[in-house]
Design an enzyme around this catalytic site. Structure first.
Site, mmCIF file in Angstrom:
data_model
loop_
_atom_site.group_PDB
_atom_site.id
_atom_site.type_symbol
_atom_site.label_atom_id
_atom_site.label_comp_id
_atom_site.label_asym_id
_atom_site.label_seq_id
_atom_site.Cartn_x
_atom_site.Cartn_y
_atom_site.Cartn_z
ATOM 1 N N PRO A 91 0.824 -1.206 0.000
ATOM 2 C CA PRO A 91 0.000 0.000 0.000
ATOM 3 C C PRO A 91 0.861 1.260 0.000
ATOM 4 C CG PRO A 91 -0.797 -1.574 1.615
ATOM 5 C CD PRO A 91 0.517 -2.100 1.127
ATOM 6 N N LYS A 110 4.265 5.329 4.827
ATOM 7 C CA LYS A 110 3.610 4.027 4.883
ATOM 8 C C LYS A 110 3.481 3.500 6.306
ATOM 9 C CE LYS A 110 5.264 2.967 0.232
ATOM 10 N NZ LYS A 110 5.955 2.004 -0.651
ATOM 11 N N ASN A 139 5.194 2.480 -6.043
ATOM 12 C CA ASN A 139 5.453 2.192 -7.445
ATOM 13 C C ASN A 139 4.502 2.911 -8.392
ATOM 14 O OD1 ASN A 139 7.094 0.989 -9.291
ATOM 15 N ND2 ASN A 139 6.183 -1.046 -9.138
ATOM 16 N N ARG A 179 11.993 -3.531 -8.342
ATOM 17 C CA ARG A 179 10.596 -3.183 -8.620
ATOM 18 C C ARG A 179 10.445 -2.837 -10.091
ATOM 19 N NH1 ARG A 179 7.714 -1.659 -4.148
ATOM 20 N NH2 ARG A 179 5.928 -1.995 -5.527
#
Length: 268
Positions: A2, A52, A160, A256
């Site tokens: 998230p 986060k 991302n 990623r």
């Protein structure tokens, strides 16, 4: 994992459900039992998020610090006995919020909360964010700007999706070294994040396309994806760019997937 808007939305939802009350706090799974007992039936004074990281601030200077990680999630439902592996439950007579699978869930003192936050970069969703702190690190780095935007010690809360989309919206080449990025470009990135991320909090999904590129305006089908909203390049590798028609590209950067348009994103 998230992104920051999800944690800020969770903070709002938890505050709406339990803020200013003394909810029942428990750990049905047992791993947080001792910590849960210390805050059980004490006042939930505030909830907050930084990037986060989520914080539930209870009276007596006790805070629960949560990082969802890759699989963690809070689930809100009408009150019923807990099922499955619930790490932490916050509940009253009508509603329960169950936390499952977090990367981190720990009891913190105020000093420990501050120490966690001091390690994080500025969060575009926080009123106390200072973009100059991020710029000071970016302008000294040889890493690509696409990597720096994902470094939570540089900039907090961006994941991302937002990194790919904000670079596209500003037509920036993702592999541009931080030290080569113009200050005006950084300011544009920051302004864009400050504009886009509150929309993510409000709608609980990420939408980044401008009105002229919405499905209705372009006569195209809406995006169908588990991750939600309308985007320019994220997870659109091999598809046509909405703006120029070129094929959206992808490459693995620091573990990623990075998505970008080689024609639109040429600006250094």
């Amino acid at each position: 994992m998230p992104e920051g808007h999800t944690l800020h939305r969770l903070a709002l939802d938890l505050d709406e459900a339990f803020g200013g009350t003394c909810p029942a706090v428990s750990s049905p799974q047992g791993r947080m039992a001792a910590a849960a007992e210390l805050v059980d039936r004490t006042m939930l004074e505030a909830t907050s998020a930084h990037g986060k990281h989520l914080f539930l601030h209870f009276e007596a200077d006790r805070s629960i610090h949560i990082h969802l990680g890759l699989i963690g999630k809070f689930q809100f439902s009408a009150y019923a006995p807990p099922t499955g592996q619930v790490r932490l439950r916050v509940a009253n007579d009508t509603i329960a919020a169950d936390l499952r699978g977090p990367q981190l869930c720990a009891l913190r003192t105020p000093a420990e909360v501050i120490a966690v936050q001091q390690k994080l970069g500025p969060d575009p969703l926080r009123d106390d964010a200072d973009p100059e702190k991020a710029w000071a690190r970016i302008q000294r780095s040889t890493k690509p700007i696409a990597a720096l935007l994902m470094d939570q010690s540089v900039l907090s809360g961006v994941g991302n999706v937002y990194r790919a989309e904000v670079l596209f919206r500003n037509r920036l080449a993702p592999m541009t070294p931080g030290k080569d990025l113009k200050r005006a470009s950084w300011r544009a990135i920051w302004r864009d994040l400050v504009e886009l991320m509150p929309i993510g909090v409000r709608d609980n999904r990420i939408d980044t396309v401008r009105p002229e590129h919405e499905p209705e305006a372009m006569g195209r089908d809406p995006r169908v994806d588990d991750h939600g909203g309308e985007v320019y390049v994220y997870r659109r590798n091999g598809q046509a760019c909405h703006v120029c028609g070129s094929t959206v590209r992808t490459v693995v950067l620091e573990g990623r997937n990075l998505f970008w348009c080689g024609k639109c994103q040429r600006r250094k």
